[in-house]
Design a protein around this motif. Sequence first.
Motif, PDB file in Angstrom:
ATOM      1  N   ILE A  56       0.868  -1.190   0.000  1.00 47.87           N
ATOM      2  CA  ILE A  56       0.000   0.000   0.000  1.00 47.87           C
ATOM      3  C   ILE A  56       0.901   1.235   0.000  1.00 47.87           C
ATOM      4  O   ILE A  56       1.903   1.283   0.691  1.00 47.87           O
ATOM      5  N   GLY A  57       0.501   2.232  -0.742  1.00 46.14           N
ATOM      6  CA  GLY A  57       1.263   3.474  -0.857  1.00 46.14           C
ATOM      7  C   GLY A  57       0.930   4.087  -2.194  1.00 46.14           C
ATOM      8  O   GLY A  57       0.195   3.487  -2.980  1.00 46.14           O
ATOM      9  N   CYS A  58       1.473   5.278  -2.479  1.00 43.57           N
ATOM     10  CA  CYS A  58       1.165   5.901  -3.779  1.00 43.57           C
ATOM     11  C   CYS A  58       1.677   5.014  -4.905  1.00 43.57           C
ATOM     12  O   CYS A  58       0.935   4.660  -5.823  1.00 43.57           O
ATOM     13  N   SER A  59       2.965   4.626  -4.814  1.00 47.46           N
ATOM     14  CA  SER A  59       3.531   3.830  -5.899  1.00 47.46           C
ATOM     15  C   SER A  59       2.847   2.467  -5.980  1.00 47.46           C
ATOM     16  O   SER A  59       2.741   1.882  -7.061  1.00 47.46           O
ATOM     17  N   HIS A  75       0.075  -3.200   3.400  1.00 50.31           N
ATOM     18  CA  HIS A  75       1.290  -2.381   3.526  1.00 50.31           C
ATOM     19  C   HIS A  75       2.437  -3.214   4.119  1.00 50.31           C
ATOM     20  O   HIS A  75       2.287  -3.810   5.186  1.00 50.31           O
ATOM     21  N   GLY A  99       7.026   1.185  -2.259  1.00 48.38           N
ATOM     22  CA  GLY A  99       7.658   2.441  -1.872  1.00 48.38           C
ATOM     23  C   GLY A  99       8.780   2.158  -0.876  1.00 48.38           C
ATOM     24  O   GLY A  99       8.965   1.014  -0.433  1.00 48.38           O
ATOM     25  N   ASP A 100       9.520   3.204  -0.496  1.00 45.16           N
ATOM     26  CA  ASP A 100      10.616   2.998   0.463  1.00 45.16           C
ATOM     27  C   ASP A 100      10.070   2.616   1.837  1.00 45.16           C
ATOM     28  O   ASP A 100      10.626   1.756   2.533  1.00 45.16           O
ATOM     29  N   GLY A 101       8.945   3.203   2.236  1.00 41.85           N
ATOM     30  CA  GLY A 101       8.340   2.855   3.521  1.00 41.85           C
ATOM     31  C   GLY A 101       7.828   1.425   3.503  1.00 41.85           C
ATOM     32  O   GLY A 101       8.076   0.632   4.420  1.00 41.85           O
ATOM     33  N   ASP A 102       7.154   1.082   2.422  1.00 38.44           N
ATOM     34  CA  ASP A 102       6.579  -0.250   2.248  1.00 38.44           C
ATOM     35  C   ASP A 102       7.668  -1.327   2.297  1.00 38.44           C
ATOM     36  O   ASP A 102       7.529  -2.348   2.971  1.00 38.44           O
ATOM     37  N   ILE A 106       7.986  -0.750   7.182  1.00 40.75           N
ATOM     38  CA  ILE A 106       7.154  -1.834   7.727  1.00 40.75           C
ATOM     39  C   ILE A 106       7.498  -3.198   7.120  1.00 40.75           C
ATOM     40  O   ILE A 106       7.411  -4.221   7.789  1.00 40.75           O
ATOM     41  N   ASN A 128      11.060   7.573  -2.910  1.00 37.64           N
ATOM     42  CA  ASN A 128      10.797   9.021  -2.958  1.00 37.64           C
ATOM     43  C   ASN A 128      11.138   9.674  -1.610  1.00 37.64           C
ATOM     44  O   ASN A 128      10.771  10.813  -1.353  1.00 37.64           O
ATOM     45  N   ILE A 130      10.126   9.409   1.403  1.00 43.81           N
ATOM     46  CA  ILE A 130       9.066   9.887   2.318  1.00 43.81           C
ATOM     47  C   ILE A 130       7.879   8.921   2.266  1.00 43.81           C
ATOM     48  O   ILE A 130       7.780   8.137   1.321  1.00 43.81           O
ATOM     49  N   TYR A 131       7.000   8.982   3.256  1.00 46.23           N
ATOM     50  CA  TYR A 131       5.715   8.290   3.156  1.00 46.23           C
ATOM     51  C   TYR A 131       4.788   9.225   2.381  1.00 46.23           C
ATOM     52  O   TYR A 131       4.225  10.159   2.949  1.00 46.23           O
ATOM     53  N   MET A 133       1.813   8.575   0.489  1.00 46.27           N
ATOM     54  CA  MET A 133       0.359   8.432   0.516  1.00 46.27           C
ATOM     55  C   MET A 133      -0.269   9.013   1.779  1.00 46.27           C
ATOM     56  O   MET A 133      -1.357   9.574   1.746  1.00 46.27           O
TER      57      MET A 133
HETATM   58  C1  LIG Z   1      -0.368  -1.892   8.422  1.00 42.90           C
HETATM   59  C2  LIG Z   1      -0.479  -0.491   7.909  1.00 42.90           C
HETATM   60  N1  LIG Z   1       0.209   0.502   8.529  1.00 42.90           N
HETATM   61  C3  LIG Z   1       0.130   1.750   8.071  1.00 42.90           C
HETATM   62  C4  LIG Z   1      -0.655   2.031   6.987  1.00 42.90           C
HETATM   63  C5  LIG Z   1      -0.766   3.446   6.519  1.00 42.90           C
HETATM   64  N2  LIG Z   1       0.011   3.682   5.324  1.00 42.90           N
HETATM   65  C6  LIG Z   1      -0.537   3.600   4.089  1.00 42.90           C
HETATM   66  S1  LIG Z   1       0.562   3.991   2.890  1.00 42.90           S
HETATM   67  C7  LIG Z   1       1.764   4.305   4.047  1.00 42.90           C
HETATM   68  C8  LIG Z   1       3.146   4.786   3.673  1.00 42.90           C
HETATM   69  C9  LIG Z   1       3.464   4.784   2.241  1.00 42.90           C
HETATM   70  O1  LIG Z   1       4.786   5.178   2.055  1.00 42.90           O
HETATM   71  P1  LIG Z   1       5.720   4.449   1.052  1.00 42.90           P
HETATM   72  O2  LIG Z   1       5.668   2.993   1.250  1.00 42.90           O
HETATM   73  O3  LIG Z   1       7.075   5.078   1.127  1.00 42.90           O
HETATM   74  O4  LIG Z   1       5.037   4.702  -0.361  1.00 42.90           O
HETATM   75  P2  LIG Z   1       4.618   6.030  -1.156  1.00 42.90           P
HETATM   76  O5  LIG Z   1       3.224   6.376  -0.717  1.00 42.90           O
HETATM   77  O6  LIG Z   1       5.613   7.095  -0.836  1.00 42.90           O
HETATM   78  O7  LIG Z   1       4.647   5.589  -2.578  1.00 42.90           O
HETATM   79  C10 LIG Z   1       1.306   4.083   5.329  1.00 42.90           C
HETATM   80  C11 LIG Z   1       2.124   4.284   6.562  1.00 42.90           C
HETATM   81  C12 LIG Z   1      -1.358   0.984   6.358  1.00 42.90           C
HETATM   82  N3  LIG Z   1      -2.102   1.183   5.270  1.00 42.90           N
HETATM   83  N4  LIG Z   1      -1.252  -0.260   6.844  1.00 42.90           N
END
Ligand SMILES: Cc1ncc(C[n+]2csc(CCOP(=O)(O)OP(=O)(O)O)c2C)c(N)n1
Length: 294
Positions: A56-59, A75, A99-102, A106, A128, A130-131, A133
């Motif tokens: 889950i995330g923008c990318s 995510h 994404g980098d956070g994904d 986590i 990118n 940053i988080y 989304m």
């Molecule tokens: C288990 C869980 N924790 C937190 C979230 C909230 N959440 C959705 S997207 C996201 C971060 C996205 O960041 P990244 O992975 O870097 O991708 P980007 O959006 O920058 O492409 C978070 C914390 C979630 N959906 N599920």
Amino acid sequence: MERSNRQIIQRYLRHNKKFPHIWCPGCGNGVVLGCLLRAIDRIGWIKDDVVLVSGIGCSSRAPVYVDFNTLHTVHGRALAFATGVKLARPHLHVVTLMGDGDSVGIGGNHFVHACRRNIDMTAVIINNQIYGMTGGQVSPATPQGALSTTTVYGNLDQPFDISRLAEAAGATFVARSTTYHVKELEKVLGQAFRHVGFSVVEVVAGCPTTYGRRNKLGGPVEMMRWQKEKAVSVKKAREMAPEELAGRIVTGVLVDRDAPEYTREYEKIREAARAAQPEPTVEEDKVDRTGAEP
Ligand SMILES: Cc1ncc(C[n+]2csc(CCOP(=O)(O)OP(=O)(O)O)c2C)c(N)n1
């Protein structure tokens, strides 16, 4: 036959159902998706044999827009789902997009273990920094000192170097590029897809909305210019001193080596286990396996 961008769009996007997309103006995600589709087209994978998995995330929205087999998962868990798909159907081409956070926030634990397992699939990480989304919280790839909604006085933590993390954890193919270097990106994606084993492609991308604006980095054009100016090819980097390399983005193929591939090794174990089973007796063979009541 090389297809035009228009033909690529016609062929690979779910144009009637899934648009408009969610990405902001100037976001790098569309550039990465374009390179990914052109790379797949060029190597000739059949659409129905491709599985694109994301967390889950923008990318991670990318699979929603394309006409492959797609999984938009939880995510941080894209690689776990992808591993299951590949083990169940080893003939499929499995690509995860995170994404980098994904991937290293986590999903960091899944990431390092996927690297050491060497299963034949590709992890594309759009970094990118940053988080995106959720509006710009700090991620493990946010530079030290940078501002985010959760580091309003500057980030204290040292960022991960995602490619070096992948290398240290055992990935057998690692490449890095940026959304400015589209030709290189398309090429290294193709190489990663063809590689037998676990491949990682880190793409340095701009998020003008939640990262660039907050850190006063200018708009999308300035952020792309930064990628262009900071990038240095891996070949050139080998001749540079560590001080000169500080703050630079080393691009190109960083690791490319052979190692036993997981699904093939797993199949060997299954065969050995089957061979070790005693032959069923005549009586056992008569057992009704249909589940019908006697
Ligand atoms: C288990 C869980 N924790 C937190 C979230 C909230 N959440 C959705 S997207 C996201 C971060 C996205 O960041 P990244 O992975 O870097 O991708 P980007 O959006 O920058 O492409 C978070 C914390 C979630 N959906 N599920």
